[in-house]
Design an enzyme around this catalytic site. Structure first.
Site, PDB file in Angstrom:
ATOM      1  N   HIS A  79       0.846  -1.189   0.000  1.00  0.00           N
ATOM      2  CA  HIS A  79       0.000   0.000   0.000  1.00  0.00           C
ATOM      3  C   HIS A  79       0.886   1.245   0.000  1.00  0.00           C
ATOM      4  O   HIS A  79       1.974   1.259   0.586  1.00  0.00           O
ATOM      5  CB  HIS A  79      -0.930  -0.008   1.211  1.00  0.00           C
ATOM      6  N   ASP A  81       0.925   4.100   1.466  1.00  0.00           N
ATOM      7  CA  ASP A  81       1.367   4.777   2.687  1.00  0.00           C
ATOM      8  C   ASP A  81       2.513   4.051   3.380  1.00  0.00           C
ATOM      9  O   ASP A  81       3.085   4.561   4.341  1.00  0.00           O
ATOM     10  CB  ASP A  81       0.189   4.989   3.653  1.00  0.00           C
ATOM     11  N   HIS A  82       2.885   2.883   2.867  1.00  0.00           N
ATOM     12  CA  HIS A  82       4.018   2.145   3.429  1.00  0.00           C
ATOM     13  C   HIS A  82       5.217   2.102   2.482  1.00  0.00           C
ATOM     14  O   HIS A  82       6.273   1.595   2.860  1.00  0.00           O
ATOM     15  CB  HIS A  82       3.593   0.710   3.762  1.00  0.00           C
ATOM     16  N   HIS A 154      -4.858  -8.672   6.612  1.00  0.00           N
ATOM     17  CA  HIS A 154      -5.161  -7.356   6.045  1.00  0.00           C
ATOM     18  C   HIS A 154      -5.895  -7.553   4.720  1.00  0.00           C
ATOM     19  O   HIS A 154      -6.159  -8.687   4.302  1.00  0.00           O
ATOM     20  CB  HIS A 154      -3.867  -6.568   5.865  1.00  0.00           C
ATOM     21  N   ASP A 222      -0.381  -3.436   8.766  1.00  0.00           N
ATOM     22  CA  ASP A 222      -1.790  -3.247   9.117  1.00  0.00           C
ATOM     23  C   ASP A 222      -2.432  -4.633   9.284  1.00  0.00           C
ATOM     24  O   ASP A 222      -2.173  -5.515   8.470  1.00  0.00           O
ATOM     25  CB  ASP A 222      -2.511  -2.510   8.000  1.00  0.00           C
ATOM     26  N   HIS A 281       0.302   4.211  13.321  1.00  0.00           N
ATOM     27  CA  HIS A 281      -0.553   4.096  12.138  1.00  0.00           C
ATOM     28  C   HIS A 281      -1.955   4.630  12.416  1.00  0.00           C
ATOM     29  O   HIS A 281      -2.959   3.953  12.218  1.00  0.00           O
ATOM     30  CB  HIS A 281      -0.622   2.632  11.669  1.00  0.00           C
TER      31      HIS A 281
END
Length: 326
Positions: A79, A81-82, A154, A222, A281
């Site tokens: 993802h 954001d990582h 996830h 996550d 997070h």
């Protein structure tokens, strides 16, 4: 001339073994004062990065940390954001005159992902090595740091990472004497070597005491809670996991998007006898996650609602150290 050997003892007052730098605590999108997910581990001259969200370079610079010596990058999942900070980080490493290889580890699909990254981060002068994770559990070593990757729950394939820094047993003088080990072999055996002399094999266990507790750090985001997360976080010195939401009204959203509530993370830490819990997070909809501190600490008192730049030194338990053999 016969070389003399000196047997000396010392007491460890404080010896930092593992540095933990939580560089960013944001989820989904960055906010002012909250960069996206990234974690730096440093130990005995080695540096390892977990995830590389947008703003990772800025976070490093703000803490006077360099990307130059990061040898390994572990990605939990792909993802944005990582991972969006990765092309820029590799370019900065190149501009810092790095020539040593960098190893990148991540879930299945890593080769294709890296092709996209390298299309942006061109002219990187060092080798990029990669390891794709295809099993539910995978273990490997980075020198003396044991790393276990374990599957999370996830919306896409995602891994958590468990870090174990083992502690060598103490040298046992009485055991060495009892086992009739010649003094001249003590130092080599203490370093883990096996000696064969005069028809006799001397192994390190003849001079070393019982195993001692090392250091254990678990990073998992996550995810929803699953059996592997419970297994690996058991009795961790530090558990770093997500607290995506604190408002109970967000529980259904957390379940749908496969994220964790702060309350769930705190109960996990309590049930698994964790020493300390860091929450990270945070959802961008949660402007002030720290308003939940009192509530969450009632569940698990050793909880820290982490901020960007959260830092700790983890050291082995204080006790008399092994002899120093010269």
């Amino acid at each position: 001339m016969r070389q003399s050997r000196v047997l000396c003892f010392f007491v460890l007052k404080f010896h930092c073994m593992l540095e933990i730098h939580l560089l960013g605590t944001g989820g989904t999108v960055p906010l002012p004062g909250r960069w996206l997910t990234s974690l730096l581990l440093r130990w005995e001259g080695k540096e390892l990065l977990v995830d590389c969200g947008e703003g990772t370079q800025i976070a490093l610079h703000s803490l006077s940390l360099s990307c130059r010596h990061i040898d390994t990058i572990l990605l939990t999942h792909y993802h944005a954001d990582h991972t969006l900070g990765l092309p820029g980080l590799l370019l900065s490493m190149a501009k810092a005159d790095r020539t040593e290889p960098v190893t990148i580890v991540g879930p299945a699909g890593l080769k294709d992902f890296l092709q996209g990254v390298m299309a942006m981060a061109r002219y990187v002068p060092f080798e990029i090595r990669y390891i794709e994770l295809n099993e539910r559990e995978v273990s490997f070593n980075i020198d003396d740091l044991q790393v276990s990757a374990f599957f999370l729950r996830h919306s896409v394939p995602c891994y958590g990472y468990c870090f174990n820094l083992e502690r060598k047993p103490k040298f046992d003088v009485e055991a060495a004497k009892k086992n009739q080990v010649p003094l001249k072999y003590w130092s080599a055996l203490q370093k883990g070597e096996t000696i064969e002399a005069d028809g006799v094999t001397y192994t390190p266990d003849l001079v070393m005491g019982q195993a001692r507790k090392g250091l254990k750090v678990v990073y998992a985001t996550d995810t929803r809670i699953n059996p592997l997360l419970r297994q690996y976080s058991q009795k961790a010195d530090l558990l770093i996991t997500e607290g995506m939401y604190g408002d109970p009204e967000k529980k259904e959203k957390a379940q749908d998007n496969r994220h964790m509530m702060m309350q769930e993370a705190a109960n996990l830490a309590k049930d698994n006898e964790v020493k300390e819990l860091w929450l990270t997070h945070y959802s961008p909809s949660m402007k002030d996650p720290y308003i939940y501190t009192e509530e969450i600490q009632k569940i698990f008192p050793h909880t820290i609602l982490a901020h960007d730049g959260q830092f700790t030194d983890l050291a082995f338990d204080h006790e008399e150290e092994s002899p120093c053999l010269k």
